[in-house]
Design a protein around this motif. Structure first.
Motif, PDB file in Angstrom:
ATOM      1  N   ARG A   1      20.177  43.410   0.894  1.00 40.70           N
ATOM      2  CA  ARG A   1      20.748  42.380   0.026  1.00 40.70           C
ATOM      3  C   ARG A   1      19.803  42.019  -1.119  1.00 40.70           C
ATOM      4  N   SER A   2      18.515  42.023  -0.847  1.00 41.48           N
ATOM      5  CA  SER A   2      17.548  41.644  -1.887  1.00 41.48           C
ATOM      6  C   SER A   2      17.631  42.574  -3.100  1.00 41.48           C
ATOM      7  N   LEU A   3      17.916  43.860  -2.874  1.00 39.55           N
ATOM      8  CA  LEU A   3      18.047  44.793  -4.000  1.00 39.55           C
ATOM      9  C   LEU A   3      19.305  44.504  -4.806  1.00 39.55           C
ATOM     10  N   VAL A   4      20.378  44.181  -4.118  1.00 41.57           N
ATOM     11  CA  VAL A   4      21.617  43.831  -4.822  1.00 41.57           C
ATOM     12  C   VAL A   4      21.406  42.563  -5.650  1.00 41.57           C
ATOM     13  N   GLU A   5      20.719  41.594  -5.069  1.00 42.43           N
ATOM     14  CA  GLU A   5      20.451  40.350  -5.806  1.00 42.43           C
ATOM     15  C   GLU A   5      19.617  40.611  -7.057  1.00 42.43           C
ATOM     16  N   GLN A   6      18.710  41.568  -6.981  1.00 42.68           N
ATOM     17  CA  GLN A   6      17.904  41.915  -8.153  1.00 42.68           C
ATOM     18  C   GLN A   6      18.795  42.419  -9.288  1.00 42.68           C
ATOM     19  N   TYR A   7      19.727  43.314  -8.976  1.00 44.65           N
ATOM     20  CA  TYR A   7      20.631  43.819 -10.008  1.00 44.65           C
ATOM     21  C   TYR A   7      21.622  42.754 -10.467  1.00 44.65           C
ATOM     22  N   LEU A   8      21.996  41.871  -9.555  1.00 45.31           N
ATOM     23  CA  LEU A   8      22.842  40.738  -9.956  1.00 45.31           C
ATOM     24  C   LEU A   8      22.173  39.922 -11.054  1.00 45.31           C
ATOM     25  N   GLN A   9      20.926  39.605 -10.847  1.00 50.85           N
ATOM     26  CA  GLN A   9      20.201  38.767 -11.800  1.00 50.85           C
ATOM     27  C   GLN A   9      19.977  39.479 -13.125  1.00 50.85           C
ATOM     28  N   VAL A  10      19.604  40.754 -13.058  1.00 49.86           N
ATOM     29  CA  VAL A  10      19.359  41.500 -14.290  1.00 49.86           C
ATOM     30  C   VAL A  10      20.660  41.672 -15.075  1.00 49.86           C
ATOM     31  N   ALA A  11      21.763  41.958 -14.376  1.00 49.31           N
ATOM     32  CA  ALA A  11      23.048  42.088 -15.057  1.00 49.31           C
ATOM     33  C   ALA A  11      23.434  40.781 -15.727  1.00 49.31           C
ATOM     34  N   HIS A  12      23.273  39.676 -15.036  1.00 53.06           N
ATOM     35  CA  HIS A  12      23.620  38.374 -15.611  1.00 53.06           C
ATOM     36  C   HIS A  12      22.754  38.056 -16.825  1.00 53.06           C
ATOM     37  N   ARG A  13      21.477  38.352 -16.717  1.00 48.28           N
ATOM     38  CA  ARG A  13      20.549  38.077 -17.817  1.00 48.28           C
ATOM     39  C   ARG A  13      20.861  38.914 -19.057  1.00 48.28           C
ATOM     40  N   ASN A  14      21.332  40.149 -18.851  1.00 50.82           N
ATOM     41  CA  ASN A  14      21.576  41.060 -19.972  1.00 50.82           C
ATOM     42  C   ASN A  14      23.040  41.158 -20.389  1.00 50.82           C
ATOM     43  N   GLY A  15      23.894  40.305 -19.822  1.00 46.75           N
ATOM     44  CA  GLY A  15      25.300  40.333 -20.203  1.00 46.75           C
ATOM     45  C   GLY A  15      26.025  41.585 -19.767  1.00 46.75           C
ATOM     46  N   ALA A  16      25.625  42.166 -18.630  1.00 43.67           N
ATOM     47  CA  ALA A  16      26.247  43.384 -18.110  1.00 43.67           C
ATOM     48  C   ALA A  16      27.181  43.051 -16.950  1.00 43.67           C
ATOM     49  N   LEU A  17      28.110  43.963 -16.665  1.00 42.92           N
ATOM     50  CA  LEU A  17      28.913  43.890 -15.461  1.00 42.92           C
ATOM     51  C   LEU A  17      28.200  44.654 -14.354  1.00 42.92           C
ATOM     52  N   LEU A  18      28.304  44.153 -13.134  1.00 41.97           N
ATOM     53  CA  LEU A  18      27.794  44.864 -11.962  1.00 41.97           C
ATOM     54  C   LEU A  18      28.991  45.354 -11.158  1.00 41.97           C
ATOM     55  N   LEU A  19      29.051  46.663 -10.932  1.00 40.86           N
ATOM     56  CA  LEU A  19      30.152  47.276 -10.193  1.00 40.86           C
ATOM     57  C   LEU A  19      29.616  47.767  -8.855  1.00 40.86           C
ATOM     58  N   LEU A  20      30.079  47.164  -7.757  1.00 39.80           N
ATOM     59  CA  LEU A  20      29.625  47.532  -6.421  1.00 39.80           C
ATOM     60  C   LEU A  20      30.428  48.734  -5.933  1.00 39.80           C
ATOM     61  N   ASP A  21      29.756  49.871  -5.759  1.00 43.60           N
ATOM     62  CA  ASP A  21      30.402  51.089  -5.308  1.00 43.60           C
ATOM     63  C   ASP A  21      30.190  51.231  -3.801  1.00 43.60           C
ATOM     64  N   ILE A  22      31.284  51.449  -3.065  1.00 46.81           N
ATOM     65  CA  ILE A  22      31.163  51.563  -1.610  1.00 46.81           C
ATOM     66  C   ILE A  22      31.629  52.942  -1.143  1.00 46.81           C
ATOM     67  N   GLN A  23      30.736  53.600  -0.377  1.00 49.86           N
ATOM     68  CA  GLN A  23      30.994  54.890   0.263  1.00 49.86           C
ATOM     69  C   GLN A  23      30.978  54.618   1.765  1.00 49.86           C
ATOM     70  N   THR A  24      32.138  54.453   2.362  1.00 46.79           N
ATOM     71  CA  THR A  24      32.214  53.761   3.657  1.00 46.79           C
ATOM     72  C   THR A  24      32.168  54.667   4.875  1.00 46.79           C
ATOM     73  N   GLY A  25      32.098  55.988   4.696  1.00 44.59           N
ATOM     74  CA  GLY A  25      32.107  56.848   5.881  1.00 44.59           C
ATOM     75  C   GLY A  25      33.396  56.682   6.666  1.00 44.59           C
ATOM     76  N   ARG A  26      33.280  56.371   7.941  1.00 45.10           N
ATOM     77  CA  ARG A  26      34.468  56.223   8.786  1.00 45.10           C
ATOM     78  C   ARG A  26      35.017  54.800   8.816  1.00 45.10           C
ATOM     79  N   SER A  27      34.386  53.866   8.138  1.00 45.91           N
ATOM     80  CA  SER A  27      34.882  52.481   8.114  1.00 45.91           C
ATOM     81  C   SER A  27      35.945  52.313   7.028  1.00 45.91           C
ATOM     82  N   PRO A  28      36.983  51.533   7.274  1.00 48.81           N
ATOM     83  CA  PRO A  28      37.994  51.274   6.243  1.00 48.81           C
ATOM     84  C   PRO A  28      37.400  50.524   5.059  1.00 48.81           C
ATOM     85  N   PHE A  29      37.946  50.788   3.873  1.00 46.88           N
ATOM     86  CA  PHE A  29      37.446  50.117   2.677  1.00 46.88           C
ATOM     87  C   PHE A  29      37.525  48.585   2.768  1.00 46.88           C
ATOM     88  N   PRO A  30      38.620  47.978   3.251  1.00 47.24           N
ATOM     89  CA  PRO A  30      38.650  46.504   3.287  1.00 47.24           C
ATOM     90  C   PRO A  30      37.558  45.903   4.158  1.00 47.24           C
TER      91      PRO A  30
END
Length: 355
Positions: free
Chosen positions: A179-208
């Protein structure tokens, strides 16, 4: 004067006073005199009568302490006057996207992303450097895509759930990055006016199921979600051994949950991306439902020559159903498309990502 004359004079005098006009005038004079006398008496009596209750109460209080003086108190208002309208509660402003507005592709936005996961360049250019260096490189790469009147919107497509060759503790062949790495990109994206797109590769787990683990980040107005069917495995499949797939019903459950999150939290439109480079990855794509509050993009992946990439693009694209995305590979594309060439592709591309 003779008695007879005196009697006649008295009779004439009474008759003149006794005329109707005379009697009326006399009555008016008498009424005015009486009214003046009564008014003067009333004025003289008012102070005495007003003071009388006070004197009586004071005397009563001094004689009997158990009956204190009940001096009348002035009336105290208990609320605002009836003609005052109470102010309505303040309305919290709805959060906006970076740069303002509520729609992902509003204000002539063209999206350009760097793709990958944190702290490694093995899965894409995003994690090859620290986030601030990545931001500067992304801005330089995105600038040539701009056409007159457009606004270039930078996007960080961060793989937050990574498919694995091994089952892992929960046997789903994927893991979440810290989570700490995601929070780092959250903050940098917010500071620079960027969108953060969370990409999920779920293996055998359902996307929801996996998407809901990232609710805490998706509550941010600048965070969207990408599903990658290549890494959605069946019950007996292993990532990197087969190309995965997902049915429209599972995509629709995920998009419905995200759309409801947008409405419940009062958020601006969210970017919702589906990656694809084979028809079999989304076998019933026509059944995927458009959701309010989501900007839905079909993103054409796949590397190769320009002709191969265009053939893939034209085979899968559904411009009446989605906005179109296009991926460029720094190392694996042969004669990689230039920004000007990408802008000439039809159906038109709205979102480009570099891997």
């Amino acid at each position: 004067m003779s008695p007879d004359l005196r009697s006649r004079l008295r009779s004439r005098t009474w008759s003149s006073w006794a005329s109707p006009l005379s009697l009326t005038l006399v009555g008016i004079v008498v009424f005015l005199l009486l009214a003046g006398i009564v008014g003067q008496l009333g004025d003289d009596a008012s102070p005495a009568s007003a003071a009388a209750p006070t004197e009586s109460l004071e005397a009563r209080s001094s004689v009997d302490p158990s009956h204190p003086a009940e001096v009348p108190q002035p009336a105290v208002p208990t609320g605002p006057p009836s003609y005052v309208v109470p102010a309505a509660p303040a309305i919290a402003p709805k959060p906006q996207l970076p740069g303002g507005g509520y729609r992902i592709f509003g204000d002539h936005r063209f999206l350009v992303a760097y793709y990958g996961t944190a702290q490694t360049g093995a899965m894409g250019v995003l994690g090859a450097t620290d986030p601030e260096t990545m931001q500067r490189r992304l801005v330089r790469a995105a600038r040539p895509f701009r056409e007159p009147g457009e606004h270039i919107q930078p996007v960080y497509e961060l793989i937050v759930t990574v498919a694995d060759r091994s089952p892992g503790p929960d046997r789903d062949y994927s893991h979440d990055i810290p989570r700490s790495l995601v929070e780092q990109y959250l903050q940098v994206a917010h500071r620079n006016g960027a969108l953060l797109l969370l990409d999920i590769q779920t293996g055998r787990s359902p996307f929801p199921v996996v998407a809901k683990r990232w609710t805490w980040a998706l509550r941010k107005p600048w965070v969207g979600l990408a599903l990658d069917p290549e890494w959605r495995m069946g019950p007996h499949q292993v990532p990197a051994s087969v190309v995965g797939s997902v049915r429209a019903a599972e995509v629709n459950r995920t998009s419905l949950w995200l759309s409801r999150l947008v409405r419940r939290e009062g958020l601006p439109e969210k970017l919702f991306v589906l990656h694809q480079f084979r028809l079999t990855m989304l076998p019933d794509i026509a059944r995927i439902v458009h959701r309010p509050g989501l900007a839905m993009v079909q993103h054409a992946d796949g590397f190769g020559t320009r002709d191969q990439k265009l053939a893939t693009y034209h085979a899968i694209t559904r411009p009446r159903q989605f906005r179109q995305g296009f991926k460029l590979f720094y190392h694996w594309d042969v004669h990689r498309f230039t920004p000007a060439q990408v802008r000439r592709i039809r159906p038109a591309v709205s979102f480009v990502s570099y891997q």
